[in-house]
Design an enzyme around this catalytic site. Structure first.
Site, PDB file in Angstrom:
ATOM      1  CE  LYS A  13      -2.137  -1.052   3.849  1.00  0.00           C
ATOM      2  NZ  LYS A  13      -1.553  -2.363   4.191  1.00  0.00           N
ATOM      3  NE  ARG A  88      -4.845  -1.133   8.810  1.00  0.00           N
ATOM      4  CZ  ARG A  88      -3.742  -0.655   8.224  1.00  0.00           C
ATOM      5  NH1 ARG A  88      -3.728   0.542   7.682  1.00  0.00           N
ATOM      6  NH2 ARG A  88      -2.650  -1.393   8.189  1.00  0.00           N
ATOM      7  NE  ARG A 127       7.630  -2.608   6.784  1.00  0.00           N
ATOM      8  CZ  ARG A 127       6.354  -2.328   6.588  1.00  0.00           C
ATOM      9  NH1 ARG A 127       6.004  -1.426   5.711  1.00  0.00           N
ATOM     10  NH2 ARG A 127       5.414  -2.979   7.242  1.00  0.00           N
ATOM     11  NE  ARG A 133       6.000  -0.332  10.157  1.00  0.00           N
ATOM     12  CZ  ARG A 133       5.001  -0.310   9.289  1.00  0.00           C
ATOM     13  NH1 ARG A 133       5.106   0.391   8.188  1.00  0.00           N
ATOM     14  NH2 ARG A 133       3.901  -0.992   9.518  1.00  0.00           N
ATOM     15  NE  ARG A 144       1.510  -5.081  10.966  1.00  0.00           N
ATOM     16  CZ  ARG A 144       2.699  -4.904  10.359  1.00  0.00           C
ATOM     17  NH1 ARG A 144       3.795  -5.436  10.876  1.00  0.00           N
ATOM     18  NH2 ARG A 144       2.782  -4.196   9.274  1.00  0.00           N
TER      19      ARG A 144
HETATM   20  P1  B4P Z   1       3.751  -1.995   2.379  1.00  0.00           P
HETATM   21  O1  B4P Z   1       2.645  -2.958   2.190  1.00  0.00           O
HETATM   22  O2  B4P Z   1       3.830  -0.846   1.418  1.00  0.00           O
HETATM   23  O3  B4P Z   1       3.604  -1.649   3.882  1.00  0.00           O
HETATM   24  P2  B4P Z   1       2.631  -0.645   4.612  1.00  0.00           P
HETATM   25  O4  B4P Z   1       1.928   0.298   3.701  1.00  0.00           O
HETATM   26  O5  B4P Z   1       3.488  -0.046   5.593  1.00  0.00           O
HETATM   27  O6  B4P Z   1       1.466  -1.554   5.217  1.00  0.00           O
HETATM   28  P3  B4P Z   1       1.144  -1.880   6.703  1.00  0.00           P
HETATM   29  O7  B4P Z   1      -0.247  -2.432   6.666  1.00  0.00           O
HETATM   30  O8  B4P Z   1       2.200  -2.743   7.252  1.00  0.00           O
HETATM   31  O9  B4P Z   1       1.281  -0.525   7.532  1.00  0.00           O
HETATM   32  P4  B4P Z   1       0.394   0.736   7.906  1.00  0.00           P
HETATM   33  O10 B4P Z   1       1.388   1.821   8.003  1.00  0.00           O
HETATM   34  O11 B4P Z   1      -0.763   0.976   6.987  1.00  0.00           O
HETATM   35  O12 B4P Z   1       5.218  -2.629   2.256  1.00  0.00           O
HETATM   36  C1  B4P Z   1       5.772  -3.564   3.142  1.00  0.00           C
HETATM   37  C2  B4P Z   1       7.208  -3.925   2.688  1.00  0.00           C
HETATM   38  O13 B4P Z   1       7.150  -4.667   1.469  1.00  0.00           O
HETATM   39  C3  B4P Z   1       8.102  -2.711   2.402  1.00  0.00           C
HETATM   40  O14 B4P Z   1       9.377  -2.947   2.924  1.00  0.00           O
HETATM   41  C4  B4P Z   1       8.165  -2.627   0.885  1.00  0.00           C
HETATM   42  O15 B4P Z   1       9.386  -2.116   0.401  1.00  0.00           O
HETATM   43  C5  B4P Z   1       8.020  -4.075   0.486  1.00  0.00           C
HETATM   44  N1  B4P Z   1       7.339  -4.249  -0.805  1.00  0.00           N
HETATM   45  C6  B4P Z   1       6.213  -3.604  -1.206  1.00  0.00           C
HETATM   46  N2  B4P Z   1       5.866  -4.022  -2.444  1.00  0.00           N
HETATM   47  C7  B4P Z   1       6.797  -4.982  -2.815  1.00  0.00           C
HETATM   48  C8  B4P Z   1       6.964  -5.809  -3.973  1.00  0.00           C
HETATM   49  N3  B4P Z   1       6.117  -5.755  -5.018  1.00  0.00           N
HETATM   50  N4  B4P Z   1       7.994  -6.676  -3.982  1.00  0.00           N
HETATM   51  C9  B4P Z   1       8.850  -6.754  -2.945  1.00  0.00           C
HETATM   52  N5  B4P Z   1       8.757  -5.991  -1.811  1.00  0.00           N
HETATM   53  C10 B4P Z   1       7.736  -5.116  -1.761  1.00  0.00           C
HETATM   54  O16 B4P Z   1      -0.197   0.359   9.348  1.00  0.00           O
HETATM   55  C11 B4P Z   1       0.621   0.096  10.478  1.00  0.00           C
HETATM   56  C12 B4P Z   1      -0.231  -0.001  11.742  1.00  0.00           C
HETATM   57  O17 B4P Z   1      -0.864   1.286  12.007  1.00  0.00           O
HETATM   58  C13 B4P Z   1      -1.402  -0.984  11.717  1.00  0.00           C
HETATM   59  O18 B4P Z   1      -1.012  -2.315  12.053  1.00  0.00           O
HETATM   60  C14 B4P Z   1      -2.349  -0.352  12.787  1.00  0.00           C
HETATM   61  O19 B4P Z   1      -1.944  -0.684  14.092  1.00  0.00           O
HETATM   62  C15 B4P Z   1      -2.167   1.133  12.586  1.00  0.00           C
HETATM   63  N6  B4P Z   1      -3.169   1.738  11.684  1.00  0.00           N
HETATM   64  C16 B4P Z   1      -2.916   2.325  10.477  1.00  0.00           C
HETATM   65  N7  B4P Z   1      -4.054   2.773   9.904  1.00  0.00           N
HETATM   66  C17 B4P Z   1      -5.058   2.450  10.777  1.00  0.00           C
HETATM   67  C18 B4P Z   1      -6.471   2.638  10.739  1.00  0.00           C
HETATM   68  N8  B4P Z   1      -7.095   3.239   9.700  1.00  0.00           N
HETATM   69  N9  B4P Z   1      -7.210   2.187  11.795  1.00  0.00           N
HETATM   70  C19 B4P Z   1      -6.607   1.602  12.841  1.00  0.00           C
HETATM   71  N10 B4P Z   1      -5.273   1.395  12.934  1.00  0.00           N
HETATM   72  C20 B4P Z   1      -4.497   1.811  11.909  1.00  0.00           C
END
Ligand code: B4P
Length: 189
Positions: A13, A88, A127, A133, A144
């Site tokens: 994402k 979410r 990551r 993180r 998660r």
């Molecule tokens: P991403 O999937 O881009 O990770 P993310 O956006 O950080 O998703 P995540 O769900 O973990 O975190 P969020 O901040 O939304 O990438 C992950 C890794 O994969 C990276 O290292 C990237 O380089 C790699 N990658 C991506 N695409 C790739 C590909 N094609 N090939 C190889 N590698 C690749 O949420 C974090 C926390 O915040 C949640 O658990 C929750 O506690 C809280 N939160 C956030 N929003 C919330 C909401 N609306 N309500 C309640 N809690 C919330």
């Protein structure tokens, strides 16, 4: 244009949102990033949120919605925005719909990023060693994923029913995934 990215942790994402905002020239709104910033600032919201994030749980809807409501008032989000990781839960989606209805700006498209569990876990573990993180450890990652299945997947039906959900194959390189996203966005009226 208002676009939402939904996908399990590690589906790309944040990675794809950064590419799409360069392509569409619209701002990026990531609740995960906002919560991490709140945490780093030491604010009371950030301290409360950290307790949930570190356990791999979702931050309670009331906290997230209060933060979103305040941030979305900024004029930069008035014309278009890319929502990454929000909504979410179904209550977040309902509250979001009400707020969009008041503004008269409906969602254009919801993109669902889909990838195999083994690949998702491998990405987050990579990551973990690169970015340290606090929520990227094996125990929290598996929680998660479970939280995604229980609390976020029901949103997919919510948007599918409205005819605005497009599934995207998120396996492959970031460039390959981005080509699929661009194709979906370019078909959006
Ligand atoms: P991403 O999937 O881009 O990770 P993310 O956006 O950080 O998703 P995540 O769900 O973990 O975190 P969020 O901040 O939304 O990438 C992950 C890794 O994969 C990276 O290292 C990237 O380089 C790699 N990658 C991506 N695409 C790739 C590909 N094609 N090939 C190889 N590698 C690749 O949420 C974090 C926390 O915040 C949640 O658990 C929750 O506690 C809280 N939160 C956030 N929003 C919330 C909401 N609306 N309500 C309640 N809690 C919330």
């Amino acid at each position: 244009m208002l676009i939402v990215f939904i996908g399990p942790p590690g589906s790309g994402k944040g990675t794809q949102a950064r590419r799409l905002l360069d392509y569409l020239h619209i701002p990026h709104f990531s609740t995960g990033e906002l919560l991490r910033e709140a945490r780093a600032s030491g604010s009371s919201l950030g301290q409360m949120a950290a307790q949930y994030m570190d356990q791999g749980r979702l931050v309670p809807d009331a906290l997230v919605l209060a933060m979103v409501d305040e941030k979305l008032r900024a004029p930069q989000y008035a014309k278009g925005c890319l929502f990454d990781g929000f909504p979410r839960t179904v209550p977040q989606a309902r509250a979001f719909d009400e707020s969009l209805a008041k503004r008269g700006t409906p969602l254009a498209r919801v993109l669902e990023l889909k990838a195999d569990n083994d690949e998702l876990i491998a990405r987050m573990l990579r990551r973990a060693s690169a970015e340290r993180r606090t929520d990227d450890n094996p125990q929290t990652i598996s929680h998660r994923m479970e939280v995604y299945r229980q609390q976020t997947e029901p949103l997919l039906d919510y948007y599918r029913f409205r005819g605005i959900l497009t599934p995207i194959d998120a396996m492959g390189t970031p460039d390959e995934v981005f080509e699929r996203i661009k194709a979906a966005v370019n078909k959006t009226p």
